[in-house]
Scaffold this motif. Structure first.
Motif, PDB file in Angstrom:
ATOM      1  N   GLU A 112    -110.235  66.558  33.086  1.00 56.87           N
ATOM      2  CA  GLU A 112    -110.866  67.496  34.022  1.00 56.87           C
ATOM      3  C   GLU A 112    -111.560  66.757  35.162  1.00 56.87           C
ATOM      4  OE1 GLU A 112    -110.602  70.615  34.214  1.00 56.87           O
ATOM      5  OE2 GLU A 112    -109.906  71.314  32.257  1.00 56.87           O
ATOM      6  N   ALA A 113    -112.069  65.572  34.884  1.00 55.78           N
ATOM      7  CA  ALA A 113    -112.767  64.793  35.910  1.00 55.78           C
ATOM      8  C   ALA A 113    -111.830  64.390  37.040  1.00 55.78           C
ATOM      9  CB  ALA A 113    -113.415  63.560  35.287  1.00 55.78           C
ATOM     10  N   VAL A 114    -110.609  63.966  36.704  1.00 53.95           N
ATOM     11  CA  VAL A 114    -109.672  63.586  37.774  1.00 53.95           C
ATOM     12  C   VAL A 114    -109.115  64.819  38.484  1.00 53.95           C
ATOM     13  CG1 VAL A 114    -109.063  61.390  36.698  1.00 53.95           C
ATOM     14  CG2 VAL A 114    -107.641  63.386  36.246  1.00 53.95           C
ATOM     15  N   LEU A 115    -109.010  65.930  37.767  1.00 49.44           N
ATOM     16  CA  LEU A 115    -108.518  67.156  38.394  1.00 49.44           C
ATOM     17  C   LEU A 115    -109.557  67.771  39.324  1.00 49.44           C
ATOM     18  CD1 LEU A 115    -106.527  68.882  35.502  1.00 49.44           C
ATOM     19  CD2 LEU A 115    -105.642  67.607  37.463  1.00 49.44           C
ATOM     20  N   ALA A 116    -110.824  67.416  39.111  1.00 52.24           N
ATOM     21  CA  ALA A 116    -111.895  67.921  39.978  1.00 52.24           C
ATOM     22  C   ALA A 116    -111.726  67.446  41.417  1.00 52.24           C
ATOM     23  CB  ALA A 116    -113.255  67.498  39.438  1.00 52.24           C
ATOM     24  N   THR A 117    -110.923  66.407  41.630  1.00 50.10           N
ATOM     25  CA  THR A 117    -110.668  65.911  42.990  1.00 50.10           C
ATOM     26  C   THR A 117    -109.709  66.808  43.760  1.00 50.10           C
ATOM     27  OG1 THR A 117    -108.806  64.512  42.282  1.00 50.10           O
ATOM     28  CG2 THR A 117    -111.015  63.533  42.189  1.00 50.10           C
ATOM     29  N   GLU A 118    -109.132  67.802  43.083  1.00 50.58           N
ATOM     30  CA  GLU A 118    -108.112  68.683  43.678  1.00 50.58           C
ATOM     31  C   GLU A 118    -106.994  67.846  44.306  1.00 50.58           C
ATOM     32  OE1 GLU A 118    -109.924  71.580  46.258  1.00 50.58           O
ATOM     33  OE2 GLU A 118    -110.617  72.748  44.522  1.00 50.58           O
ATOM     34  N   PRO A 119    -106.241  67.152  43.454  1.00 52.72           N
ATOM     35  CA  PRO A 119    -105.243  66.188  43.941  1.00 52.72           C
ATOM     36  C   PRO A 119    -104.065  66.825  44.666  1.00 52.72           C
ATOM     37  CG  PRO A 119    -104.970  66.560  41.592  1.00 52.72           C
ATOM     38  CD  PRO A 119    -106.245  67.261  41.982  1.00 52.72           C
ATOM     39  N   ASP A 120    -103.517  66.040  45.579  1.00 53.95           N
ATOM     40  CA  ASP A 120    -102.260  66.422  46.241  1.00 53.95           C
ATOM     41  C   ASP A 120    -101.073  66.053  45.357  1.00 53.95           C
ATOM     42  OD1 ASP A 120    -103.532  67.157  48.828  1.00 53.95           O
ATOM     43  OD2 ASP A 120    -104.038  65.030  48.829  1.00 53.95           O
ATOM     44  N   LEU A 121    -101.185  64.915  44.669  1.00 55.03           N
ATOM     45  CA  LEU A 121    -100.128  64.429  43.787  1.00 55.03           C
ATOM     46  C   LEU A 121    -100.711  64.111  42.416  1.00 55.03           C
ATOM     47  CD1 LEU A 121     -98.256  61.874  46.114  1.00 55.03           C
ATOM     48  CD2 LEU A 121     -97.686  64.279  45.753  1.00 55.03           C
ATOM     49  N   THR A 122     -99.894  64.290  41.376  1.00 61.84           N
ATOM     50  CA  THR A 122    -100.288  63.863  40.029  1.00 61.84           C
ATOM     51  C   THR A 122     -99.327  62.785  39.557  1.00 61.84           C
ATOM     52  OG1 THR A 122     -98.926  65.577  38.945  1.00 61.84           O
ATOM     53  CG2 THR A 122    -101.245  66.106  39.421  1.00 61.84           C
ATOM     54  N   MET A 123     -99.835  61.909  38.717  1.00 64.52           N
ATOM     55  CA  MET A 123     -99.034  60.833  38.126  1.00 64.52           C
ATOM     56  C   MET A 123     -99.357  60.851  36.634  1.00 64.52           C
ATOM     57  SD  MET A 123     -98.746  56.959  39.612  1.00 64.52           S
ATOM     58  CE  MET A 123     -98.036  57.518  41.155  1.00 64.52           C
ATOM     59  N   ASP A 124     -98.396  61.291  35.833  1.00 60.73           N
ATOM     60  CA  ASP A 124     -98.671  61.613  34.437  1.00 60.73           C
ATOM     61  C   ASP A 124     -97.873  60.741  33.488  1.00 60.73           C
ATOM     62  OD1 ASP A 124    -100.028  63.065  32.529  1.00 60.73           O
ATOM     63  OD2 ASP A 124     -99.312  65.009  33.215  1.00 60.73           O
ATOM     64  N   ASP A 125     -98.388  60.642  32.250  1.00 57.81           N
ATOM     65  CA  ASP A 125     -97.741  59.866  31.197  1.00 57.81           C
ATOM     66  C   ASP A 125     -97.868  60.660  29.897  1.00 57.81           C
ATOM     67  OD1 ASP A 125     -97.014  57.970  29.227  1.00 57.81           O
ATOM     68  OD2 ASP A 125     -97.634  56.323  30.507  1.00 57.81           O
ATOM     69  N   GLY A 126     -96.931  61.590  29.694  1.00 59.51           N
ATOM     70  CA  GLY A 126     -96.991  62.456  28.528  1.00 59.51           C
ATOM     71  C   GLY A 126     -97.203  63.915  28.876  1.00 59.51           C
ATOM     72  N   ALA A 127     -97.479  64.211  30.139  1.00 61.67           N
ATOM     73  CA  ALA A 127     -97.610  65.571  30.690  1.00 61.67           C
ATOM     74  C   ALA A 127     -98.872  66.312  30.246  1.00 61.67           C
ATOM     75  CB  ALA A 127     -96.364  66.409  30.372  1.00 61.67           C
ATOM     76  N   ASP A 128     -99.871  65.609  29.716  1.00 64.45           N
ATOM     77  CA  ASP A 128    -101.130  66.283  29.384  1.00 64.45           C
ATOM     78  C   ASP A 128    -101.849  66.764  30.645  1.00 64.45           C
ATOM     79  OD1 ASP A 128    -101.006  66.265  26.667  1.00 64.45           O
ATOM     80  OD2 ASP A 128    -102.333  64.555  26.365  1.00 64.45           O
ATOM     81  N   LEU A 129    -101.808  65.962  31.699  1.00 67.92           N
ATOM     82  CA  LEU A 129    -102.455  66.333  32.956  1.00 67.92           C
ATOM     83  C   LEU A 129    -101.812  67.596  33.521  1.00 67.92           C
ATOM     84  CD1 LEU A 129    -104.624  65.200  34.988  1.00 67.92           C
ATOM     85  CD2 LEU A 129    -102.720  64.160  36.211  1.00 67.92           C
ATOM     86  N   VAL A 130    -100.493  67.598  33.570  1.00 68.42           N
ATOM     87  CA  VAL A 130     -99.755  68.756  34.085  1.00 68.42           C
ATOM     88  C   VAL A 130    -100.016  69.987  33.220  1.00 68.42           C
ATOM     89  CG1 VAL A 130     -97.451  69.687  34.530  1.00 68.42           C
ATOM     90  CG2 VAL A 130     -97.979  67.333  35.149  1.00 68.42           C
ATOM     91  N   SER A 131    -100.063  69.775  31.917  1.00 65.23           N
ATOM     92  CA  SER A 131    -100.307  70.881  30.995  1.00 65.23           C
ATOM     93  C   SER A 131    -101.657  71.537  31.252  1.00 65.23           C
ATOM     94  CB  SER A 131    -100.236  70.373  29.554  1.00 65.23           C
ATOM     95  OG  SER A 131    -100.467  71.416  28.638  1.00 65.23           O
ATOM     96  N   VAL A 132    -102.693  70.718  31.461  1.00 65.76           N
ATOM     97  CA  VAL A 132    -104.025  71.260  31.744  1.00 65.76           C
ATOM     98  C   VAL A 132    -104.012  72.031  33.053  1.00 65.76           C
ATOM     99  CG1 VAL A 132    -106.417  70.661  32.288  1.00 65.76           C
ATOM    100  CG2 VAL A 132    -105.257  69.544  30.384  1.00 65.76           C
ATOM    101  N   ILE A 133    -103.341  71.500  34.072  1.00 67.72           N
ATOM    102  CA  ILE A 133    -103.240  72.191  35.361  1.00 67.72           C
ATOM    103  C   ILE A 133    -102.632  73.576  35.179  1.00 67.72           C
ATOM    104  CG2 ILE A 133    -101.995  72.219  37.572  1.00 67.72           C
ATOM    105  CD1 ILE A 133    -102.333  69.138  37.596  1.00 67.72           C
ATOM    106  N   HIS A 134    -101.582  73.670  34.379  1.00 62.99           N
ATOM    107  CA  HIS A 134    -100.903  74.944  34.193  1.00 62.99           C
ATOM    108  C   HIS A 134    -101.717  75.919  33.346  1.00 62.99           C
ATOM    109  CE1 HIS A 134     -97.564  72.780  35.935  1.00 62.99           C
ATOM    110  NE2 HIS A 134     -96.835  73.882  35.922  1.00 62.99           N
ATOM    111  N   LYS A 135    -102.539  75.391  32.457  1.00 58.25           N
ATOM    112  CA  LYS A 135    -103.360  76.276  31.616  1.00 58.25           C
ATOM    113  C   LYS A 135    -104.579  76.807  32.366  1.00 58.25           C
ATOM    114  CE  LYS A 135    -102.031  74.125  27.234  1.00 58.25           C
ATOM    115  NZ  LYS A 135    -102.427  73.176  26.164  1.00 58.25           N
ATOM    116  N   ARG A 136    -105.158  75.982  33.227  1.00 59.06           N
ATOM    117  CA  ARG A 136    -106.391  76.394  33.915  1.00 59.06           C
ATOM    118  C   ARG A 136    -106.097  77.219  35.156  1.00 59.06           C
ATOM    119  NH1 ARG A 136    -108.163  71.883  37.682  1.00 59.06           N
ATOM    120  NH2 ARG A 136    -110.254  71.871  36.795  1.00 59.06           N
ATOM    121  N   LYS A 137    -104.905  77.102  35.726  1.00 57.18           N
ATOM    122  CA  LYS A 137    -104.458  77.918  36.850  1.00 57.18           C
ATOM    123  C   LYS A 137    -105.450  77.912  38.011  1.00 57.18           C
ATOM    124  CE  LYS A 137    -101.379  80.696  34.135  1.00 57.18           C
ATOM    125  NZ  LYS A 137    -101.218  81.739  33.186  1.00 57.18           N
TER     126      LYS A 137
END
Length: 415
Positions: A112-137
């Motif tokens: 959540e701390a890195v997502l708080a930056t409202e990123p333009d791009l994500t760089m993931d390893d296992g898709a946990d970051l992407v998964s959180v983005i899709h769940k929090r909408k």
């Protein structure tokens, strides 16, 4: 600058280790020099959820040189190198949120701390970051990249269900990634992790490899090189046949469980080794995983079967079953190459992270033209990385003559 690390005083050691990795990543060095001149990622906020290692640090410095505003969290609770995290935060000014051994709550707090930056791009390893983005909408990035087989599987499932909210490049599918990182990187570093954790002799053991994908191929090859009798477990008839042709025994896990000394899972699937297998294992059998998540071994099932547990060495947990037999679980079932060792060597991560850097540049330029799908790394990027790697190794290759090109492009010419 916000960050959450274990100990800032570790930064000096971390910086020296980062410099060592940097000296062994010539392709990424060349990319960083170009990025520093051209600034292709200027003003781009990049949120990264990766293993926080020395090699990842070199990637972060490359993205930063290209003008990106980078933030980093761990993609696995046991993969963080705390000295590297300290150096990135204190020496290089990169927001890092990663502590080796962090619990489930803190792991997701860091995401959540890195997502708080409202990123333009994500760089993931296992898709946990992407998964959180899709769940929090909330904020939706413009594009992203994914490093692992496990992550790509998850993303393709999302795409199939039309739930993927932005385009992502499957870095794992680049030939300069999976043919080298997965096979040579995972192969060497996994054996390294097992030996560091246990100090066991591999020669003469029955070494069971569950899964004969590129990671399984690499681990089987290295175990065989150390003198192990390698047994492969597979569900895919093509991969099973390949393992047989490569000189390995192939059998169901139910049979292998009775004779194995060391068990390694690299399948990306859940509960590959289950209670019925633990019940027939030898006394002092060793069980570990090198897949991305610690779900491949049924650890709750193992706990239910045992009457006592204790840590006997760093990253070695002893489970004493009711009949007195002992089973040793390494690294809490997480990636043993990162839990107990240092992960992939810098020389092989050089190609993987070159793909990440160049894919981020490609995504920045093209994201608005792309659909909400999973894309392969462009062939010209993949090929260029291979050429740069060969050049850095002092290896030259031939080029087709005009006559040869014409022959390959025609159908008239035969014998």
């Amino acid at each position: 600058m916000p960050y959450d690390i274990k100990d800032a005083s570790l930064s000096k050691k971390g910086r020296l280790r980062i410099e060592w990795a940097d000296d062994n990543m010539p392709v990424l060095n060349l990319i960083r020099k170009r990025f520093a001149k051209e600034k292709p990622l200027a003003g781009t906020k990049v949120a990264c959820c990766l293993h926080v290692t020395t090699e990842t640090a070199v990637l972060m410095l490359t993205l930063k040189a290209g003008g990106a505003q980078v933030s980093l969290c761990a993609s696995n609770p046991l993969s963080t190198q705390d000295d590297v995290a300290a150096s990135l935060a204190k020496d290089y000014g990169i927001p890092v949120f990663a502590i080796k051994g962090e619990d489930h709550k803190r792991y997701y707090k860091h995401i959540e701390a890195v997502l708080a930056t409202e990123p333009d791009l994500t760089m993931d390893d296992g898709a946990d970051l992407v998964s959180v983005i899709h769940k929090r909408k909330g904020h939706i990035p413009l594009g992203g990249t994914e490093e692992t087989t496990t992550g790509v599987i998850r993303l393709r499932a999302m795409e199939k269900e039309k739930k993927l909210l932005y385009p992502i490049i499957a870095v794992n599918d680049a030939q300069t990634k999976y043919l080298f990182d997965n096979r040579y990187g995972t192969g060497q570093s996994t054996i390294d992790g097992i030996i560091r954790a246990t100090n066991k002799l591999v020669a003469g053991t029955n070494f069971v490899v569950c899964g004969y994908g590129w990671c399984g191929r690499g681990a089987a090859m290295r175990a065989k090189g150390l003198g192990a009798n390698v047994i492969v477990i597979e569900v895919d008839p093509f991969k099973a046949l390949e393992a047989v042709m490569d000189g390995f025994q192939v059998m169901p896990i139910a049979r292998a469980a009775k004779i194995g000394d060391i068990f390694l899972t690299v399948t990306g699937d859940i509960n590959v080794i289950r209670p019925e297998h633990f019940l027939v294992m030898k006394d002092k059998a060793i069980v570990c995983n090198s897949g991305h998540f610690n779900v491949e071994i049924d650890i709750p099932g193992l706990r239910r079967l045992s009457r006592k547990q204790r840590m006997t060495r760093d990253f070695v947990e002893e489970f004493i079953l009711r009949d007195g037999r002992r089973i040793y679980l390494l690294g809490d079932g997480r990636l043993i190459n990162l839990a107990a060792a240092e992960g992939h060597p810098a020389q092989v991560m050089d190609m993987s992270f070159a793909n990440q850097a160049l894919s981020a540049e490609f995504m920045k330029k093209n994201c608005r033209k792309l659909e909400k799908k999973v894309y392969k790394v462009p062939v010209d990027i993949d090929r260029r990385i291979a050429e740069l790697k060969l050049d850095s190794m002092g290896v030259t290759i031939d080029r087709l003559t005009m006559e040869q090109k014409k022959y390959l492009a025609s159908w008239e010419m035969g014998t």
